[in-house]
Design a protein around this motif. Structure first.
Motif, PDB file in Angstrom:
ATOM      1  N   PHE A   1       0.824  -1.204   0.000  1.00  0.00           N
ATOM      2  CA  PHE A   1       0.000   0.000   0.000  1.00  0.00           C
ATOM      3  C   PHE A   1       0.862   1.259   0.000  1.00  0.00           C
ATOM      4  CE2 PHE A   1      -2.480   3.316   2.108  1.00  0.00           C
ATOM      5  CZ  PHE A   1      -3.650   3.297   1.361  1.00  0.00           C
ATOM      6  N   LEU A   2       1.840   1.307   0.902  1.00  0.00           N
ATOM      7  CA  LEU A   2       2.669   2.510   1.017  1.00  0.00           C
ATOM      8  C   LEU A   2       3.529   2.754  -0.214  1.00  0.00           C
ATOM      9  CD1 LEU A   2       3.669   2.408   4.784  1.00  0.00           C
ATOM     10  CD2 LEU A   2       2.100   3.991   3.637  1.00  0.00           C
ATOM     11  N   THR A   3       3.858   1.688  -0.944  1.00  0.00           N
ATOM     12  CA  THR A   3       4.630   1.855  -2.173  1.00  0.00           C
ATOM     13  C   THR A   3       3.919   2.797  -3.141  1.00  0.00           C
ATOM     14  OG1 THR A   3       5.684  -0.294  -1.941  1.00  0.00           O
ATOM     15  CG2 THR A   3       5.593   0.604  -4.166  1.00  0.00           C
ATOM     16  N   GLN A   4       2.597   2.771  -3.134  1.00  0.00           N
ATOM     17  CA  GLN A   4       1.824   3.615  -4.050  1.00  0.00           C
ATOM     18  C   GLN A   4       1.936   5.092  -3.681  1.00  0.00           C
ATOM     19  OE1 GLN A   4       0.721   1.847  -6.723  1.00  0.00           O
ATOM     20  NE2 GLN A   4       1.797   0.314  -5.499  1.00  0.00           N
ATOM     21  N   TYR A   5       2.232   5.385  -2.435  1.00  0.00           N
ATOM     22  CA  TYR A   5       2.333   6.771  -1.973  1.00  0.00           C
ATOM     23  C   TYR A   5       3.778   7.237  -1.805  1.00  0.00           C
ATOM     24  CZ  TYR A   5      -2.653   6.692  -1.299  1.00  0.00           C
ATOM     25  OH  TYR A   5      -4.004   6.611  -1.520  1.00  0.00           O
ATOM     26  N   LEU A   6       4.657   6.308  -1.418  1.00  0.00           N
ATOM     27  CA  LEU A   6       6.041   6.681  -1.146  1.00  0.00           C
ATOM     28  C   LEU A   6       6.975   6.413  -2.312  1.00  0.00           C
ATOM     29  CD1 LEU A   6       6.407   5.219   2.467  1.00  0.00           C
ATOM     30  CD2 LEU A   6       5.874   7.579   1.808  1.00  0.00           C
ATOM     31  N   GLY A   7       6.541   5.581  -3.240  1.00  0.00           N
ATOM     32  CA  GLY A   7       7.390   5.178  -4.352  1.00  0.00           C
ATOM     33  C   GLY A   7       7.997   3.807  -4.088  1.00  0.00           C
ATOM     34  N   PHE A   8       8.429   3.187  -5.179  1.00  0.00           N
ATOM     35  CA  PHE A   8       8.928   1.821  -5.098  1.00  0.00           C
ATOM     36  C   PHE A   8      10.156   1.672  -4.185  1.00  0.00           C
ATOM     37  CE2 PHE A   8      11.339  -1.851  -6.439  1.00  0.00           C
ATOM     38  CZ  PHE A   8      10.364  -2.844  -6.373  1.00  0.00           C
ATOM     39  N   PRO A   9      11.145   2.563  -4.277  1.00  0.00           N
ATOM     40  CA  PRO A   9      12.329   2.345  -3.426  1.00  0.00           C
ATOM     41  C   PRO A   9      12.015   2.296  -1.928  1.00  0.00           C
ATOM     42  CG  PRO A   9      12.841   3.909  -5.161  1.00  0.00           C
ATOM     43  CD  PRO A   9      11.345   3.680  -5.208  1.00  0.00           C
ATOM     44  N   LEU A  10      11.205   3.222  -1.439  1.00  0.00           N
ATOM     45  CA  LEU A  10      10.896   3.225  -0.004  1.00  0.00           C
ATOM     46  C   LEU A  10       9.941   2.094   0.367  1.00  0.00           C
ATOM     47  CD1 LEU A  10      10.614   7.059   0.637  1.00  0.00           C
ATOM     48  CD2 LEU A  10      12.464   5.523   1.339  1.00  0.00           C
TER      49      LEU A  10
END
Length: 142
Positions: A92-101
Motif C-alpha cells: 500500500f505505502l509503495t503507491q504513496y512513497l514510491g517503489f524504493p521506499l
C-alpha cells in the motif's frame, strides 16, 4: 526513579517489545523516555495498533530500515499486526512513497518474518538483546 520516567520506560518496553534499561544522564534518552514514551505514547485516543501503523508509515517514508525492523518485530511480538498485514502495508505505502521506499519496508518486514520463523523453528524467541542494542545505538546517534 520518578513517576514519569517509570511510566515512560514501561511504555517504551511495551512499544519495543523488550526491557529497555534506564540510561541516566543522557539528555536525548531523557527526552525520549520522559516525553515521547511517558507522555505522547500514553495519550488516549489512539490504540497501540494505530500508533504502530503511523510509526511504521513514518519510518518507511524516511527509509529507516533499522527502525522499521524494530517496529515490525514489536508489532508481531505484541500481536498488533500480522506478517501478512505488515507485507500489505508495504504494498500500500509503495503507491504513496514510491517503489524504493516501499520495497525497503517490504525488505525489513521480510527480514523480521524470516528471523522470527527461524527462531521459532529452533524453539527460541526473537533476539531481544540484538533489539535492545540496536535501539540503544539508534538513541545514542551512532
Amino acid at each position: 526513579m520518578d513517576e514519569l520516567r517509570r511510566k515512560g520506560l514501561e511504555k517504551m518496553n511495551e512499544v519495543y517489545g523488550w526491557e529497555m534499561p534506564n540510561v541516566e544522564g543522557d539528555p536525548f534518552f531523557d527526552l525520549t523516555v520522559d516525553h515521547l514514551f511517558g507522555t505522547v505514547w500514553n495519550r488516549p485516543g489512539l490504540s497501540m495498533r494505530d500508533k504502530r501503523i503511523m510509526t511504521l508509515t513514518v519510518v518507511a517514508a524516511l527509509g529507516n530500515d533499522a527502525l522499521a525492523e524494530i517496529q515490525a518485530n514489536a508489532a508481531l511480538g505484541n500481536e498488533e499486526l500480522t506478517g501478512d498485514e505488515l507485507k500489505e502495508m508495504a504494498v500500500f505505502l509503495t503507491q504513496y512513497l514510491g517503489f524504493p521506499l516501499g520495497s525497503k519496508l517490504d525488505g525489513a518486514v521480510s527480514k523480521v518474518i524470516r528471523k522470527r520463523k527461524k527462531a521459532a523453528e529452533r524453539g527460541e524467541g526473537e533476539d531481544k538483546k540484538a533489539n535492545v542494542d540496536a535501539a540503544l545505538k539508534m538513541h545514542s546517534g551512532e
